[in-house]
Design a protein around this motif. Structure first.
Motif, PDB file in Angstrom:
ATOM      1  N   LYS A  78     -18.644  -0.709   9.559  1.00  0.00           N
ATOM      2  CA  LYS A  78     -18.021   0.568   9.875  1.00  0.00           C
ATOM      3  C   LYS A  78     -16.890   0.876   8.897  1.00  0.00           C
ATOM      4  O   LYS A  78     -16.022   0.037   8.644  1.00  0.00           O
ATOM      5  N   ASN A  79     -16.915   2.071   8.359  1.00  0.00           N
ATOM      6  CA  ASN A  79     -15.885   2.610   7.466  1.00  0.00           C
ATOM      7  C   ASN A  79     -15.800   1.910   6.112  1.00  0.00           C
ATOM      8  O   ASN A  79     -14.799   2.036   5.419  1.00  0.00           O
ATOM      9  N   TRP A  80     -16.833   1.176   5.727  1.00  0.00           N
ATOM     10  CA  TRP A  80     -16.876   0.555   4.410  1.00  0.00           C
ATOM     11  C   TRP A  80     -17.914   1.291   3.572  1.00  0.00           C
ATOM     12  O   TRP A  80     -19.043   1.500   4.010  1.00  0.00           O
ATOM     13  N   VAL A  81     -17.511   1.676   2.345  1.00  0.00           N
ATOM     14  CA  VAL A  81     -18.363   2.488   1.486  1.00  0.00           C
ATOM     15  C   VAL A  81     -18.480   1.850   0.102  1.00  0.00           C
ATOM     16  O   VAL A  81     -17.477   1.424  -0.479  1.00  0.00           O
ATOM     17  N   VAL A  82     -19.712   1.818  -0.416  1.00  0.00           N
ATOM     18  CA  VAL A  82     -19.992   1.354  -1.779  1.00  0.00           C
ATOM     19  C   VAL A  82     -19.872   2.562  -2.702  1.00  0.00           C
ATOM     20  O   VAL A  82     -20.564   3.566  -2.506  1.00  0.00           O
ATOM     21  N   VAL A  83     -18.986   2.458  -3.688  1.00  0.00           N
ATOM     22  CA  VAL A  83     -18.762   3.562  -4.623  1.00  0.00           C
ATOM     23  C   VAL A  83     -19.125   3.081  -6.037  1.00  0.00           C
ATOM     24  O   VAL A  83     -18.486   2.181  -6.575  1.00  0.00           O
ATOM     25  N   PRO A  84     -20.169   3.676  -6.640  1.00  0.00           N
ATOM     26  CA  PRO A  84     -20.638   3.219  -7.945  1.00  0.00           C
ATOM     27  C   PRO A  84     -19.670   3.554  -9.079  1.00  0.00           C
ATOM     28  O   PRO A  84     -18.788   4.402  -8.945  1.00  0.00           O
ATOM     29  N   ILE A  85     -19.895   2.889 -10.212  1.00  0.00           N
ATOM     30  CA  ILE A  85     -19.001   3.008 -11.359  1.00  0.00           C
ATOM     31  C   ILE A  85     -18.904   4.440 -11.890  1.00  0.00           C
ATOM     32  O   ILE A  85     -17.877   4.809 -12.451  1.00  0.00           O
ATOM     33  N   LYS A  86     -19.909   5.257 -11.674  1.00  0.00           N
ATOM     34  CA  LYS A  86     -19.808   6.632 -12.180  1.00  0.00           C
ATOM     35  C   LYS A  86     -18.657   7.402 -11.521  1.00  0.00           C
ATOM     36  O   LYS A  86     -18.236   8.440 -12.008  1.00  0.00           O
ATOM     37  N   HIS A  87     -18.145   6.868 -10.414  1.00  0.00           N
ATOM     38  CA  HIS A  87     -16.989   7.471  -9.744  1.00  0.00           C
ATOM     39  C   HIS A  87     -15.741   6.588  -9.892  1.00  0.00           C
ATOM     40  O   HIS A  87     -14.843   6.657  -9.054  1.00  0.00           O
ATOM     41  N   ASN A  88     -15.687   5.807 -10.959  1.00  0.00           N
ATOM     42  CA  ASN A  88     -14.561   4.874 -11.121  1.00  0.00           C
ATOM     43  C   ASN A  88     -13.212   5.577 -11.258  1.00  0.00           C
ATOM     44  O   ASN A  88     -12.179   4.968 -11.027  1.00  0.00           O
ATOM     45  N   TYR A  89     -13.219   6.842 -11.579  1.00  0.00           N
ATOM     46  CA  TYR A  89     -11.971   7.607 -11.642  1.00  0.00           C
ATOM     47  C   TYR A  89     -11.320   7.711 -10.258  1.00  0.00           C
ATOM     48  O   TYR A  89     -10.133   8.015 -10.148  1.00  0.00           O
ATOM     49  N   LEU A  90     -12.074   7.444  -9.193  1.00  0.00           N
ATOM     50  CA  LEU A  90     -11.550   7.472  -7.822  1.00  0.00           C
ATOM     51  C   LEU A  90     -11.175   6.092  -7.295  1.00  0.00           C
ATOM     52  O   LEU A  90     -10.542   5.986  -6.251  1.00  0.00           O
ATOM     53  N   TRP A  91     -11.583   5.051  -7.976  1.00  0.00           N
ATOM     54  CA  TRP A  91     -11.416   3.700  -7.460  1.00  0.00           C
ATOM     55  C   TRP A  91      -9.973   3.338  -7.146  1.00  0.00           C
ATOM     56  O   TRP A  91      -9.691   2.766  -6.113  1.00  0.00           O
ATOM     57  N   LYS A  92      -9.068   3.659  -8.047  1.00  0.00           N
ATOM     58  CA  LYS A  92      -7.669   3.274  -7.810  1.00  0.00           C
ATOM     59  C   LYS A  92      -7.120   3.968  -6.568  1.00  0.00           C
ATOM     60  O   LYS A  92      -6.470   3.337  -5.732  1.00  0.00           O
ATOM     61  N   ASP A  93      -7.374   5.260  -6.429  1.00  0.00           N
ATOM     62  CA  ASP A  93      -6.890   5.993  -5.252  1.00  0.00           C
ATOM     63  C   ASP A  93      -7.528   5.472  -3.969  1.00  0.00           C
ATOM     64  O   ASP A  93      -6.842   5.320  -2.955  1.00  0.00           O
ATOM     65  N   LEU A  94      -8.816   5.197  -4.012  1.00  0.00           N
ATOM     66  CA  LEU A  94      -9.484   4.648  -2.827  1.00  0.00           C
ATOM     67  C   LEU A  94      -8.934   3.263  -2.480  1.00  0.00           C
ATOM     68  O   LEU A  94      -8.717   2.944  -1.315  1.00  0.00           O
ATOM     69  N   ALA A  95      -8.683   2.457  -3.506  1.00  0.00           N
ATOM     70  CA  ALA A  95      -8.132   1.110  -3.281  1.00  0.00           C
ATOM     71  C   ALA A  95      -6.722   1.188  -2.713  1.00  0.00           C
ATOM     72  O   ALA A  95      -6.384   0.447  -1.784  1.00  0.00           O
ATOM     73  N   LEU A  96      -5.898   2.071  -3.246  1.00  0.00           N
ATOM     74  CA  LEU A  96      -4.529   2.215  -2.730  1.00  0.00           C
ATOM     75  C   LEU A  96      -4.531   2.692  -1.282  1.00  0.00           C
ATOM     76  O   LEU A  96      -3.750   2.211  -0.462  1.00  0.00           O
ATOM     77  N   SER A  97      -5.408   3.610  -0.968  1.00  0.00           N
ATOM     78  CA  SER A  97      -5.516   4.091   0.403  1.00  0.00           C
ATOM     79  C   SER A  97      -5.964   2.959   1.328  1.00  0.00           C
ATOM     80  O   SER A  97      -5.401   2.769   2.413  1.00  0.00           O
ATOM     81  N   ALA A  98      -6.964   2.192   0.909  1.00  0.00           N
ATOM     82  CA  ALA A  98      -7.442   1.061   1.711  1.00  0.00           C
ATOM     83  C   ALA A  98      -6.348   0.017   1.897  1.00  0.00           C
ATOM     84  O   ALA A  98      -6.161  -0.525   2.990  1.00  0.00           O
ATOM     85  N   TYR A  99      -5.594  -0.240   0.823  1.00  0.00           N
ATOM     86  CA  TYR A  99      -4.482  -1.202   0.858  1.00  0.00           C
ATOM     87  C   TYR A  99      -3.394  -0.752   1.835  1.00  0.00           C
ATOM     88  O   TYR A  99      -2.947  -1.514   2.690  1.00  0.00           O
ATOM     89  N   GLU A 100      -2.988   0.494   1.729  1.00  0.00           N
ATOM     90  CA  GLU A 100      -1.957   1.025   2.634  1.00  0.00           C
ATOM     91  C   GLU A 100      -2.419   0.989   4.087  1.00  0.00           C
ATOM     92  O   GLU A 100      -1.642   0.663   4.989  1.00  0.00           O
ATOM     93  N   ASN A 101      -3.688   1.298   4.312  1.00  0.00           N
ATOM     94  CA  ASN A 101      -4.216   1.295   5.677  1.00  0.00           C
ATOM     95  C   ASN A 101      -4.290  -0.116   6.257  1.00  0.00           C
ATOM     96  O   ASN A 101      -3.981  -0.312   7.426  1.00  0.00           O
ATOM     97  N   ILE A 102      -4.665  -1.090   5.453  1.00  0.00           N
ATOM     98  CA  ILE A 102      -4.760  -2.448   5.968  1.00  0.00           C
ATOM     99  C   ILE A 102      -3.365  -3.006   6.246  1.00  0.00           C
ATOM    100  O   ILE A 102      -3.165  -3.729   7.221  1.00  0.00           O
ATOM    101  N   ILE A 103      -2.390  -2.647   5.429  1.00  0.00           N
ATOM    102  CA  ILE A 103      -1.000  -3.059   5.693  1.00  0.00           C
ATOM    103  C   ILE A 103      -0.545  -2.486   7.038  1.00  0.00           C
ATOM    104  O   ILE A 103       0.033  -3.193   7.857  1.00  0.00           O
ATOM    105  N   ARG A 104      -0.833  -1.221   7.250  1.00  0.00           N
ATOM    106  CA  ARG A 104      -0.466  -0.571   8.511  1.00  0.00           C
ATOM    107  C   ARG A 104      -1.149  -1.251   9.693  1.00  0.00           C
ATOM    108  O   ARG A 104      -0.523  -1.537  10.702  1.00  0.00           O
ATOM    109  N   GLU A 105      -2.426  -1.538   9.562  1.00  0.00           N
ATOM    110  CA  GLU A 105      -3.170  -2.200  10.641  1.00  0.00           C
ATOM    111  C   GLU A 105      -2.599  -3.577  10.951  1.00  0.00           C
ATOM    112  O   GLU A 105      -2.387  -3.919  12.118  1.00  0.00           O
ATOM    113  N   VAL A 106      -2.347  -4.356   9.922  1.00  0.00           N
ATOM    114  CA  VAL A 106      -1.856  -5.732  10.109  1.00  0.00           C
ATOM    115  C   VAL A 106      -0.446  -5.724  10.674  1.00  0.00           C
ATOM    116  O   VAL A 106      -0.131  -6.469  11.606  1.00  0.00           O
TER     117      VAL A 106
END
Length: 111
Positions: A78-106
């Protein structure tokens, strides 16, 4: 190490209090043992992100993205998405959002 894996590694290593390792046989980055980022070992050309529900649909609208199903046994995560390299321009933003959300959850016990 290919371009996708190098970018995945650079993004993960740029975050504080994060550990790299393996979870379920997949390279991952975790915060306090909670994963938020995986390298797609199947394609070796994608990164897997934990995405908040409100961003899930827009992320899945990107060509080539799909729900993460690590065992290919019909039990997607649930809520996990595979994002291919052709969208790598979004990877950093998606990673930062995931990081911030996991910090909040923990830190606040939200799940």
């Amino acid at each position: 190490m290919n371009e996708a894996e190098q970018l995945y590694t650079e993004i993960g290593e740029s975050m504080e209090d994060v550990k790299s390792g393996n979870m379920f046989g997949w390279k991952s980055f975790t915060y306090k043992r909670k994963p938020f980022l995986f390298f797609d070992k199947n394609s070796e050309q994608a990164v897997v992100f934990k995405v908040e529900t409100d961003k899930l649909i827009s992320t899945l609208d990107l060509a080539g993205t799909e729900i993460f199903n690590p065992g290919d046994k019909g039990k997607p995560m649930k809520n996990w998405v595979v994002v291919p390299i052709k969208h790598n321009y979004l990877w950093k933003d998606l990673a930062l959002s995931a990081y911030e959300n996991i910090i909040r959850e923990v830190n606040h016990g939200k799940r």
